[in-house]
Design an enzyme around this catalytic site. Structure first.
Site, PDB file in Angstrom:
ATOM      1  N   ARG A   1       0.857  -1.181   0.000  1.00  0.00           N
ATOM      2  CA  ARG A   1       0.000   0.000   0.000  1.00  0.00           C
ATOM      3  C   ARG A   1       0.898   1.236   0.000  1.00  0.00           C
ATOM      4  O   ARG A   1       1.868   1.294   0.764  1.00  0.00           O
ATOM      5  CB  ARG A   1      -0.900  -0.005   1.258  1.00  0.00           C
ATOM      6  CG  ARG A   1      -1.902   1.121   1.297  1.00  0.00           C
ATOM      7  CD  ARG A   1      -2.700   1.146   2.584  1.00  0.00           C
ATOM      8  NE  ARG A   1      -2.010   1.915   3.612  1.00  0.00           N
ATOM      9  CZ  ARG A   1      -2.607   2.275   4.759  1.00  0.00           C
ATOM     10  NH1 ARG A   1      -3.859   1.888   5.007  1.00  0.00           N
ATOM     11  NH2 ARG A   1      -1.946   2.986   5.660  1.00  0.00           N
TER      12      ARG A   1
ATOM     13  N   TYR B   1      -3.575  11.199   5.893  1.00  0.00           N
ATOM     14  CA  TYR B   1      -3.751   9.850   6.460  1.00  0.00           C
ATOM     15  C   TYR B   1      -2.632   8.924   6.004  1.00  0.00           C
ATOM     16  O   TYR B   1      -2.186   8.984   4.851  1.00  0.00           O
ATOM     17  CB  TYR B   1      -5.099   9.252   6.013  1.00  0.00           C
ATOM     18  CG  TYR B   1      -5.085   7.768   6.245  1.00  0.00           C
ATOM     19  CD1 TYR B   1      -4.818   6.872   5.207  1.00  0.00           C
ATOM     20  CD2 TYR B   1      -5.200   7.262   7.536  1.00  0.00           C
ATOM     21  CE1 TYR B   1      -4.715   5.520   5.449  1.00  0.00           C
ATOM     22  CE2 TYR B   1      -5.098   5.911   7.773  1.00  0.00           C
ATOM     23  CZ  TYR B   1      -4.844   5.044   6.732  1.00  0.00           C
ATOM     24  OH  TYR B   1      -4.726   3.705   6.972  1.00  0.00           O
TER      25      TYR B   1
ATOM     26  N   ASP C   1      -5.215   3.810   0.078  1.00  0.00           N
ATOM     27  CA  ASP C   1      -6.335   4.030   0.994  1.00  0.00           C
ATOM     28  C   ASP C   1      -6.751   5.500   0.938  1.00  0.00           C
ATOM     29  O   ASP C   1      -5.991   6.384   1.335  1.00  0.00           O
ATOM     30  CB  ASP C   1      -5.899   3.666   2.424  1.00  0.00           C
ATOM     31  CG  ASP C   1      -7.090   3.566   3.376  1.00  0.00           C
ATOM     32  OD1 ASP C   1      -6.925   2.985   4.463  1.00  0.00           O
ATOM     33  OD2 ASP C   1      -8.175   4.062   3.019  1.00  0.00           O
TER      34      ASP C   1
ATOM     35  N   GLU D   1      -9.121   2.055  -1.737  1.00  0.00           N
ATOM     36  CA  GLU D   1      -9.822   1.673  -0.503  1.00  0.00           C
ATOM     37  C   GLU D   1     -10.599   2.835   0.094  1.00  0.00           C
ATOM     38  O   GLU D   1     -10.124   3.967   0.110  1.00  0.00           O
ATOM     39  CB  GLU D   1      -8.803   1.185   0.504  1.00  0.00           C
ATOM     40  CG  GLU D   1      -9.352   0.836   1.869  1.00  0.00           C
ATOM     41  CD  GLU D   1      -8.255   0.428   2.819  1.00  0.00           C
ATOM     42  OE1 GLU D   1      -7.207  -0.051   2.353  1.00  0.00           O
ATOM     43  OE2 GLU D   1      -8.427   0.631   4.026  1.00  0.00           O
TER      44      GLU D   1
ATOM     45  N   GLU E   1     -13.831  -1.782   6.451  1.00  0.00           N
ATOM     46  CA  GLU E   1     -13.201  -1.853   7.783  1.00  0.00           C
ATOM     47  C   GLU E   1     -14.071  -1.215   8.859  1.00  0.00           C
ATOM     48  O   GLU E   1     -13.956  -1.578  10.030  1.00  0.00           O
ATOM     49  CB  GLU E   1     -11.820  -1.217   7.778  1.00  0.00           C
ATOM     50  CG  GLU E   1     -11.779   0.248   7.531  1.00  0.00           C
ATOM     51  CD  GLU E   1     -10.354   0.766   7.440  1.00  0.00           C
ATOM     52  OE1 GLU E   1      -9.574   0.260   6.621  1.00  0.00           O
ATOM     53  OE2 GLU E   1     -10.014   1.656   8.228  1.00  0.00           O
TER      54      GLU E   1
HETATM   55  C1  GCO Z   1      -6.270   0.708   7.415  1.00  0.00           C
HETATM   56  C2  GCO Z   1      -7.113   1.613   8.242  1.00  0.00           C
HETATM   57  C3  GCO Z   1      -6.451   2.120   9.482  1.00  0.00           C
HETATM   58  C4  GCO Z   1      -7.455   2.880  10.310  1.00  0.00           C
HETATM   59  C5  GCO Z   1      -7.304   2.498  11.746  1.00  0.00           C
HETATM   60  C6  GCO Z   1      -8.359   3.133  12.602  1.00  0.00           C
HETATM   61  O1  GCO Z   1      -6.495   0.662   6.199  1.00  0.00           O
HETATM   62  O2  GCO Z   1      -5.449   0.006   8.035  1.00  0.00           O
HETATM   63  O3  GCO Z   1      -7.640   2.650   7.452  1.00  0.00           O
HETATM   64  O4  GCO Z   1      -5.305   2.828   9.237  1.00  0.00           O
HETATM   65  O5  GCO Z   1      -7.304   4.259  10.139  1.00  0.00           O
HETATM   66  O6  GCO Z   1      -7.379   1.095  11.828  1.00  0.00           O
HETATM   67  O7  GCO Z   1      -8.251   2.679  13.906  1.00  0.00           O
HETATM   68 MG    MG Z   2      -8.192   1.726   5.603  1.00  0.00          MG
END
Ligand code: GCO
Ligand code: MG
Length: 402
Positions: free
Chosen positions: A147, A159, A210, A236, A262
């Site tokens: 990723r 993020y 993501d 994602e 998720e």
């Molecule tokens: C991922 C998720 C995490 C979340 C986290 C929140 O793709 O692993 O987006 O990064 O942000 O699990 O607690």
């Molecule tokens: Mg995620």
């Protein structure tokens, strides 16, 4: 075999985890993950006050009946807190049943369907060059999928980018950190990241990204189309998962595969996505989607609609959840990929486990049950620490999904 004891253990070896440990009158124990990042004490309280008292004396072998008892019996159904609590009970009961049968849980789920569980690593950096260096590192470690997350020029943070390149833990502090976001800056930048990555690594490496719930459907359609030349393995969480119908607009405009799930905790919250083939991967997890029993139902529905699994596996899902996930991953017919964010040494010390990484695969434990436990003495050395996930605002101050 009766349940005689149920302990809810909160520990914080670098980040908070909530674990349920069940003990039976035959001395067999089982564990289940109940961690909900940033809301751990809500699940701990739900378990301790409203679930544990009802478990004592129940037949540990009655996994489905216990699931239905806790789901239907609560009257108030679904939601991340309730489903994480039910998940912990369910996971612990599968652990107990495997131990009682003397078999690893995947053998109770139909046996192996593959030689190993393909996982993806997490390359991140402030600049494209940094991300490419990190990607090469994961390729050298043997990962078959990576990723890629990168800082966005003009934004102070985004993020998935952290100073620590092996462990990504966004939850911290006694109040949410406020981040600033610009969709336009992001959409103009991301295609440049993947153009460079494809040029560097060629057409074979599976590359994931993501979006983390931050776009509208038409913005996600624009992103998907702009990434088509780089044929990602998946895009994602392009949009918040609340409006399942919203994914139809994305689907109509792009062939970039879509992964979501998720934050989804029940089959009813993703049934339209799956039946409409609006997504390609469903990312629900053992810990947040009602345990092995319910997650298997979701994967079975997905299998009927060309949708594969792609379970969430971040650091805030404990080694107990990952151990259970691997037993499902290795046995279901429609496995796609498993997320694998490594845990710290302190976490691995608290949760001794038998799974291991080799040649881009994770292998589940061959021990009876799930092949994981909690070291209660070690857990006691790490008391709970309040920790919140960040929040996001647009540059004009408007709240926006983080
Ligand atoms: C991922 C998720 C995490 C979340 C986290 C929140 O793709 O692993 O987006 O990064 O942000 O699990 O607690
Ligand atoms: Mg995620």
């Amino acid at each position: 075999m009766k349940i005689t004891e149920a302990k809810v253990i909160v520990t914080c070896p670098g980040r908070n985890f909530v674990t349920l440990k069940l003990t039976t009158d035959e001395g067999i124990t089982g564990v289940g993950d109940a961690t909900l990042n940033g809301r751990e004490l809500a699940v701990e309280s739900y378990l301790r006050e409203h679930v544990v008292p009802l478990l004592i004396g129940r037949d540990a072998h009655r996994i489905e009946d216990t699931w239905q008892y806790l789901f239907q019996g609560a009257y108030w159904r679904r939601g991340p807190v309730t489903m994480s609590a039910i998940a912990a009970v369910d996971t612990a009961l599968w652990d107990i049943k495997g131990k009682a049968a003397g078999l690893p849980v995947y053998q109770l789920l139909g046996g192996r369907s593959r030689d190993g569980v393909t996982v993806y690593g997490h390359a991140n950096g402030e600049t494209v060059d940094e991300v490419l260096t990190e990607t090469a590192r994961f390729v050298d470690l043997g990962y078959r999928a990576v990723r890629l997350q990168c800082g966005v020029p003009g934004l102070a943070s985004t993020y998935g980018v952290s100073a620590d390149k092996m462990f990504y833990e966004p939850a911290k502090g006694s109040a949410p950190e406020e981040n600033v976001w610009s969709t336009e800056k992001y959409l103009n930048f991301v295609p440049r990241l993947f153009a460079r990555a494809r040029e560097e690594f060629g057409p074979e490496l599976a590359m994931l990204h993501d979006v983390h719930h931050r776009l509208t459907p038409v913005e996600a359609a624009r992103l998907g189309r702009s990434l088509e030349p780089y044929h990602l393995f998946w895009m994602e969480d392009p949009v918040p998962a609340d409006l399942q119908e919203g994914f139809r607009l994305i689907r109509e405009h792009t062939t970039t595969p879509i992964a979501v799930g998720e934050v989804i905790n029940s089959i009813w919250d993703c049934a339209d996505l799956i039946r409409g083939q609006l997504i390609d991967f469903i990312r629900c997890t053992v810990v947040h989607a009602g345990g092995i029993t319910h997650l298997r139902r979701i994967f079975d529905l997905a299998a009927l609609h060309h949708v594969r699994s792609g379970s969430h596996g971040a650091t805030d899902l404990s080694p107990v959840c990952l151990s259970a996930a691997l037993h499902l991953d290795v046995s279901i017919p429609n496995f796609g990929i498993q997320e694998y964010m490594r845990h710290t040494e302190a976490t691995d010390e608290v949760f001794p486990h038998g799974y291991h990484f080799a040649e881009g695969y994770l292998q589940p434990s061959e021990e009876p049950g799930l092949g994981v436990d909690i070291d209660e003495a070690a857990a006691a050395r790490y008391p709970y620490q309040p920790a919140y996930l960040p929040v996001n605002r647009l540059e004009d101050g408007t709240m926006h999904p983080w």
